[in-house]
Design a protein around this motif. Structure first.
Motif, PDB file in Angstrom:
ATOM      1  N   SER A  54      47.576  -3.982  53.479  1.00 45.45           N
ATOM      2  CA  SER A  54      47.205  -4.114  55.118  1.00 45.45           C
ATOM      3  C   SER A  54      47.437  -3.333  55.265  1.00 45.45           C
TER       4      SER A  54
ATOM      5  N   GLY B 109      52.950  -9.613  44.578  1.00 41.82           N
ATOM      6  CA  GLY B 109      52.278 -10.813  45.732  1.00 41.82           C
ATOM      7  C   GLY B 109      53.605 -10.406  45.905  1.00 41.82           C
ATOM      8  N   SER B 110      53.299 -10.387  47.831  1.00 46.08           N
ATOM      9  CA  SER B 110      54.063 -10.211  48.349  1.00 46.08           C
ATOM     10  C   SER B 110      54.721 -11.779  48.725  1.00 46.08           C
TER      11      SER B 110
ATOM     12  N   MET C 217      43.983  -4.175  42.512  1.00 50.03           N
ATOM     13  CA  MET C 217      45.151  -4.985  43.696  1.00 50.03           C
ATOM     14  C   MET C 217      43.951  -6.020  43.708  1.00 50.03           C
ATOM     15  N   LYS C 218      43.399  -5.780  45.046  1.00 51.60           N
ATOM     16  CA  LYS C 218      42.651  -6.909  45.472  1.00 51.60           C
ATOM     17  C   LYS C 218      41.962  -7.661  44.569  1.00 51.60           C
ATOM     18  N   GLN C 219      41.905  -7.253  43.435  1.00 51.10           N
ATOM     19  CA  GLN C 219      41.313  -8.205  42.309  1.00 51.10           C
ATOM     20  C   GLN C 219      41.765  -9.164  42.073  1.00 51.10           C
ATOM     21  N   HIS C 220      43.292  -8.742  42.156  1.00 47.81           N
ATOM     22  CA  HIS C 220      44.575  -9.064  40.853  1.00 47.81           C
ATOM     23  C   HIS C 220      45.269 -10.159  41.552  1.00 47.81           C
ATOM     24  N   HIS C 221      44.640 -10.481  43.047  1.00 49.60           N
ATOM     25  CA  HIS C 221      45.642 -10.423  44.348  1.00 49.60           C
ATOM     26  C   HIS C 221      47.338 -10.103  44.556  1.00 49.60           C
ATOM     27  N   TYR C 222      47.370  -9.083  44.143  1.00 45.76           N
ATOM     28  CA  TYR C 222      48.474  -8.524  44.800  1.00 45.76           C
ATOM     29  C   TYR C 222      48.459  -7.542  46.550  1.00 45.76           C
ATOM     30  N   ASP C 223      49.396  -7.211  47.144  1.00 48.56           N
ATOM     31  CA  ASP C 223      49.020  -7.074  47.767  1.00 48.56           C
ATOM     32  C   ASP C 223      50.573  -5.891  48.770  1.00 48.56           C
TER      33      ASP C 223
ATOM     34  N   GLU D  65      53.658 -12.840  39.604  1.00 46.74           N
ATOM     35  CA  GLU D  65      53.040 -12.069  40.883  1.00 46.74           C
ATOM     36  C   GLU D  65      53.862 -10.830  40.546  1.00 46.74           C
TER      37      GLU D  65
ATOM     38  N   HIS E  64      52.224  -1.920  52.076  1.00 47.14           N
ATOM     39  CA  HIS E  64      51.491  -2.945  52.105  1.00 47.14           C
ATOM     40  C   HIS E  64      50.443  -2.792  51.616  1.00 47.14           C
TER      41      HIS E  64
END
Length: 332
Positions: free
Chosen positions: A116, A139-140, A165-171, A147, A114
């Motif tokens: 984080s 995306g989770s 990942m941050k740019q495309h909202h993947y976590d 996603e 993840h």
């Protein structure tokens, strides 16, 4: 009736009217019925059979007698059923992919991280980039193949991947699962998973259905993304019919549209292990009693991909071309 009126307005708001317009034209041409007649019948069916407008066309109600329509489990019925079987307080396990992967870590062999939990100097991230030629970004909380992106790990440094990942909202990043060669020959464009639908009743796991999800020039295998699904015999793991699309204007496929591999008669490898994995997952689903499990098959064995509390009624019924609502009526 009030509840179905609410559903009706929900369908009015959420339906893809461009798609339904195309389906309407096709249904009118195939059935010989006028468009106004079909529209009126679809509205009647929303209230009478607890279905959506899209269900009406996907179930081909425009060609079915009313007695047969009663057999199909539509959107409204499935929403109510799955809410009883999988209460909102239990669904987080299946909706949150990170929680799911951690909960089922003994059934998951692939690496996952993840966002984080790592930085550009993360040992785990560097190992994943080195070990796997491809990675899967998610995306989770994404569903139905949304996603999800498969990337080539060789083009990324740890920092570049983190930024992307941050740019495309993947976590969530996962190691790419390399499927069994037989499945790869059938369709190499994406991971072709087996959907096993289980129902837990009085501590017993009941297998309701098995479907092979087959990608068609797509990195995902969801029917909603234009792919096909085929029925699988629960006892043998052999595909028992052609692949079908959720798009009613497309004919069923006896062979794969791209590779030409025959679909009916295809034998899924490691079948007993597929069922064993689904059964184990179902026994540990923390209050979720009716789940659609997506399982990948590799050369070495089987891999749990995800579980779905809102498993798809189309994937369940369309491949066998009959309504299966009666299969659920005995569960309380």
């Amino acid at each position: 009736m009030f509840k179905r009126l609410l559903y009706f307005f929900y369908y009015l708001k959420k339906s893809d009217w461009k798609l339904l317009g195309r389906f309407l034209g096709y249904a009118s041409e195939k059935s010989g019925r006028s468009r106004p007649c079909i529209i009126f019948d679809s509205i009647f069916s929303v209230f009478r059979y607890n279905i959506s407008f899209k269900d009406y066309y996907c179930f081909r109600f425009y060609d079915k007698p009313r007695s047969e329509r009663e057999e199909w489990a539509g959107t409204g019925f499935m929403y109510e059923y799955q809410l009883r079987m999988n209460p909102k307080g239990s669904r987080e396990l299946l909706e949150n992919k990170v929680q799911f992967l951690n909960h089922y870590k003994l059934l998951v062999k692939r690496m996952f991280l993840h966002i984080s939990g790592f930085s550009s100097d993360s040992v785990e991230l560097n190992e994943m980039l080195r070990k796997s030629e491809r990675l899967v970004l998610k995306g989770s909380r994404g569903q139905v193949g949304k996603e999800v992106e498969v990337i080539s790990s060789g083009t990324y440094t740890p920092q570049k991947l983190l930024d992307y990942m941050k740019q495309h909202h993947y976590d969530l990043v996962e190691e790419f699962v390399i499927q069994h060669n037989d499945l790869n020959e059938l369709s190499p464009s994406g991971l072709n998973t087996i959907r096993i639908i289980t129902q837990t009743d009085k501590n017993e796991v009941i297998f309701l259905a098995a479907r092979l999800r087959i990608s068609v020039n797509s990195p995902v295998d969801n029917m909603g993304a234009g792919n096909i699904a085929a029925p699988v015999d629960l006892k043998t793991g052999i595909v028992t019919g052609p692949g079908v699309f959720s798009d009613i204007t497309r004919d069923s496929a006896s062979v794969h549209p791209v590779t030409g591999i025959k679909i009916e008669g295809f034998r899924i490898p490691h079948w007993e292990r597929v069922l064993e994995l689904a059964g184990t997952a179902a026994q540990n689903a923390s209050g979720n009693r009716s789940v659609g499990w997506d399982i990948a098959v590799t050369e070495e064995g089987v891999e749990l991909i995800e579980g779905n509390h809102n498993w798809c009624k189309l994937l369940w019924q369309l491949p066998v071309n009959r309504g299966l609502k009666a299969d659920l009526m005995g569960f309380k």
